[in-house]
Design a protein around this motif. Structure first.
Motif, PDB file in Angstrom:
ATOM      1  N   SER A   9       4.241 -11.442  -6.362  1.00 31.80           N
ATOM      2  CA  SER A   9       4.459 -11.242  -4.940  1.00 31.80           C
ATOM      3  C   SER A   9       3.735  -9.991  -4.438  1.00 31.80           C
ATOM      4  N   LEU A  10       3.742  -8.912  -5.218  1.00 31.94           N
ATOM      5  CA  LEU A  10       3.021  -7.703  -4.830  1.00 31.94           C
ATOM      6  C   LEU A  10       1.524  -7.957  -4.723  1.00 31.94           C
ATOM      7  N   ARG A  11       1.005  -8.826  -5.569  1.00 31.83           N
ATOM      8  CA  ARG A  11      -0.421  -9.170  -5.483  1.00 31.83           C
ATOM      9  C   ARG A  11      -0.703  -9.962  -4.220  1.00 31.83           C
ATOM     10  N   ARG A  12       0.068 -11.007  -4.023  1.00 31.36           N
ATOM     11  CA  ARG A  12      -0.225 -11.949  -2.932  1.00 31.36           C
ATOM     12  C   ARG A  12       0.159 -11.395  -1.567  1.00 31.36           C
ATOM     13  N   ASP A  13       1.286 -10.697  -1.482  1.00 31.58           N
ATOM     14  CA  ASP A  13       1.800 -10.226  -0.201  1.00 31.58           C
ATOM     15  C   ASP A  13       2.328  -8.800  -0.331  1.00 31.58           C
ATOM     16  N   PRO A  14       1.460  -7.817  -0.525  1.00 30.69           N
ATOM     17  CA  PRO A  14       1.943  -6.439  -0.632  1.00 30.69           C
ATOM     18  C   PRO A  14       2.523  -5.961   0.686  1.00 30.69           C
ATOM     19  N   ALA A  15       3.493  -5.068   0.598  1.00 32.04           N
ATOM     20  CA  ALA A  15       4.079  -4.522   1.821  1.00 32.04           C
ATOM     21  C   ALA A  15       3.094  -3.593   2.523  1.00 32.04           C
ATOM     22  N   VAL A  16       2.335  -2.828   1.761  1.00 34.32           N
ATOM     23  CA  VAL A  16       1.333  -1.906   2.300  1.00 34.32           C
ATOM     24  C   VAL A  16      -0.029  -2.560   2.162  1.00 34.32           C
ATOM     25  N   HIS A  17      -0.701  -2.831   3.273  1.00 37.10           N
ATOM     26  CA  HIS A  17      -1.963  -3.555   3.238  1.00 37.10           C
ATOM     27  C   HIS A  17      -3.186  -2.655   3.143  1.00 37.10           C
ATOM     28  N   LEU A  18      -3.058  -1.402   3.502  1.00 36.76           N
ATOM     29  CA  LEU A  18      -4.216  -0.520   3.352  1.00 36.76           C
ATOM     30  C   LEU A  18      -3.771   0.895   3.041  1.00 36.76           C
ATOM     31  N   VAL A  19      -4.612   1.568   2.263  1.00 34.74           N
ATOM     32  CA  VAL A  19      -4.398   2.962   1.894  1.00 34.74           C
ATOM     33  C   VAL A  19      -5.631   3.750   2.331  1.00 34.74           C
ATOM     34  N   LEU A  20      -5.418   4.866   3.010  1.00 38.85           N
ATOM     35  CA  LEU A  20      -6.535   5.669   3.511  1.00 38.85           C
ATOM     36  C   LEU A  20      -6.909   6.758   2.514  1.00 38.85           C
ATOM     37  N   ARG A  21      -8.212   6.995   2.392  1.00 33.88           N
ATOM     38  CA  ARG A  21      -8.743   8.077   1.577  1.00 33.88           C
ATOM     39  C   ARG A  21      -9.833   8.788   2.374  1.00 33.88           C
ATOM     40  N   ALA A  45       8.030 -15.328   9.446  1.00 32.30           N
ATOM     41  CA  ALA A  45       6.850 -14.953  10.218  1.00 32.30           C
ATOM     42  C   ALA A  45       6.467 -13.518   9.863  1.00 32.30           C
ATOM     43  N   PRO A  46       5.551 -13.338   8.907  1.00 31.04           N
ATOM     44  CA  PRO A  46       5.117 -11.981   8.556  1.00 31.04           C
ATOM     45  C   PRO A  46       4.446 -11.311   9.751  1.00 31.04           C
ATOM     46  N   GLU A  47       4.604 -10.000   9.851  1.00 29.85           N
ATOM     47  CA  GLU A  47       3.980  -9.273  10.945  1.00 29.85           C
ATOM     48  C   GLU A  47       3.564  -7.896  10.464  1.00 29.85           C
ATOM     49  N   GLY A  48       2.559  -7.323  11.159  1.00 29.72           N
ATOM     50  CA  GLY A  48       2.098  -5.986  10.842  1.00 29.72           C
ATOM     51  C   GLY A  48       0.810  -5.996  10.044  1.00 29.72           C
ATOM     52  N   LEU A  49       0.157  -4.857  10.003  1.00 28.26           N
ATOM     53  CA  LEU A  49      -1.087  -4.721   9.254  1.00 28.26           C
ATOM     54  C   LEU A  49      -1.011  -3.552   8.280  1.00 28.26           C
ATOM     55  N   LEU A  50      -0.700  -2.356   8.768  1.00 28.33           N
ATOM     56  CA  LEU A  50      -0.558  -1.229   7.847  1.00 28.33           C
ATOM     57  C   LEU A  50       0.537  -1.533   6.832  1.00 28.33           C
ATOM     58  N   THR A  51       1.674  -1.978   7.320  1.00 27.57           N
ATOM     59  CA  THR A  51       2.695  -2.574   6.459  1.00 27.57           C
ATOM     60  C   THR A  51       2.990  -3.959   7.009  1.00 27.57           C
ATOM     61  N   ARG A  52       3.269  -4.906   6.114  1.00 26.09           N
ATOM     62  CA  ARG A  52       3.387  -6.303   6.540  1.00 26.09           C
ATOM     63  C   ARG A  52       4.493  -6.989   5.755  1.00 26.09           C
ATOM     64  N   ALA A  53       5.358  -7.687   6.464  1.00 27.17           N
ATOM     65  CA  ALA A  53       6.446  -8.437   5.834  1.00 27.17           C
ATOM     66  C   ALA A  53       7.112  -9.299   6.896  1.00 27.17           C
ATOM     67  N   PRO A  54       7.928 -10.272   6.489  1.00 26.56           N
ATOM     68  CA  PRO A  54       8.675 -11.057   7.469  1.00 26.56           C
ATOM     69  C   PRO A  54       9.679 -10.184   8.216  1.00 26.56           C
TER      70      PRO A  54
END
Length: 385
Positions: free
Chosen positions: A265-277, A368-377
């Motif tokens: 589940s973490l692979r397919r649908d991670p809660a955090v979709h992007l990390v900034l560096r 219905a998942p929502e969000g981009l920086l963090t994403r979940a139903p």
């Protein structure tokens, strides 16, 4: 949580020489369904400067993994979490924190997680329907930390608020949080018990007790790991299993598959979709070079769906041999709370399955998942019997 068949992002515009230019991450439509954009980036734009978003985008699994481990790419300020510590300072802090989450401390933590999970699950037993996001996922991580530390149950709401607003999963200790913890630390030093906070207050490093600052840092690591991102990851995890009742039935019959289901589940649908560096120097990556001083967005949500790394990457399969380990970072900055979040997910699922033998989607409901920086139903409406 299968992706819609029709892309939600706006059609890519024609760029120079007829090449299609992807939309920006800042496009509101992308947050509704980012996966078509991720595919476009991986296929033709592995390193792309997204001017409206203000970052260079990395979308392929190999590039994201390399970037997360590259010492030339550091977390952008502000912050005083573990991710902002570099070189010897980071190693010294990690060496202090890591042993504090082992042995007696780990046993106390596990007991607290189990207690919280079963209390929350049992509250749903007499219900016909329930929203697992509102009544389980949002509360379990914070309730688990409160129970493990031996704090009063009434502190759960305050801990939840800290996790949402003041902490990250990497262990920052804002002054207000540290001040609130100090009276509890003082009481445990004077009158230790069997809870996790007592174990930390009586632990010794090189023959000396851990200083209050170190104990507060360990507690903050757990508070942060028990934050909103963990609750969102748990919601996505449950949604994937409810979407695949045959695999959920397998876990009922074979509980040893629980950790594999969480990793997939973490692979397919991670809660955090992007990390900034931020690049300290020019960094060759993704077939190009990120200039010094630039911000880099490592797209974890894209990396986990990379067909060059995973066969049939959009499919959820708890028997996947190697689902990867990017959802909680990589390299020296891999999150210290990983074992805790896995414990929460496994124990939470076990408690729900024990309390709710008829667990399934409520009639007509679809997540219905929502969000981009963090994403979940936003909701998980289920029948409980």
């Amino acid at each position: 949580m299968l992706c819609p068949l029709e892309p939600a992002v706006r059609p890519a515009a024609e760029g120079p020489r007829g090449r299609r230019t992807p939309p920006s991450l800042a496009d509101p439509d992308v947050a509704r369904d980012p996966y078509p954009l991720y595919r476009t980036l991986r296929d033709g734009h592995p390193l792309r400067h997204d001017e409206p978003f203000g970052a260079w985008l990395l979308s392929r699994h190999a590039d994201v993994r390399a970037a997360l481990a590259d010492p030339r790419l550091v977390a952008p300020p502000p912050g005083r979490t573990f991710t902002h510590l570099e070189q010897g300072t980071h190693a010294a802090h990690r060496a202090l924190v890591s042993p504090g989450l082992q042995g007696r401390a780990l046993a106390a933590l596990r007991a607290g997680v189990e207690r919280a999970a079963y209390v929350l699950a049992r509250r749903l037993v007499r219900r016909e329907e329930a929203d697992l996001v509102e009544e389980f996922c949002r509360w379990l991580p914070s309730a688990a930390v409160v129970a493990a530390l031996g704090l009063p149950h009434e502190e759960t709401a305050r801990v939840a608020a800290w996790s949402r607003t003041d902490l990250t999963h990497l262990g920052a200790v804002p002054a207000g949080v540290e001040a609130a913890l100090r009276p509890h630390i003082a009481r445990r030093r004077a009158h230790p018990g069997g809870d996790l906070l007592s174990v930390l207050c009586t632990a010794r490093a090189d023959g000396r007790p851990l200083p209050d600052e170190a104990v507060a840092g360990l507690v903050a690591t757990l508070l942060g790991a028990g934050g909103e991102a963990t609750g969102r990851a748990l919601a996505a995890h449950l949604a994937n299993l409810l979407d695949h009742p045959a695999q959920l039935a397998l876990i009922r019959a074979r509980p040893e598959l629980t950790d594999a289901a969480w990793a997939e589940s973490l692979r397919r649908d991670p809660a955090v979709h992007l990390v900034l560096r931020r690049a300290l120097a020019p960094v060759p990556v993704g077939g190009g070079t990120v200039p010094a001083g630039a911000v880099v967005a490592c797209l974890l949500g894209s990396a986990g769906r990379d067909a060059a790394r995973f066969a049939d990457p959009d499919r959820y399969d708890l028997f996947r041999a190697d689902p990867g380990q990017l959802a909680f970072g990589a390299g020296r900055h891999r999150c210290l709370g990983v074992p805790f979040t896995r414990m929460i997910a496994g124990t939470g699922l076990t408690a729900l399955l024990a309390a709710l033998p008829g667990l399934a989607w409520a009639p007509g409901f679809r997540p219905a998942p929502e969000g981009l920086l963090t994403r979940a139903p936003a909701a998980l409406l289920v029948r409980t019997r």
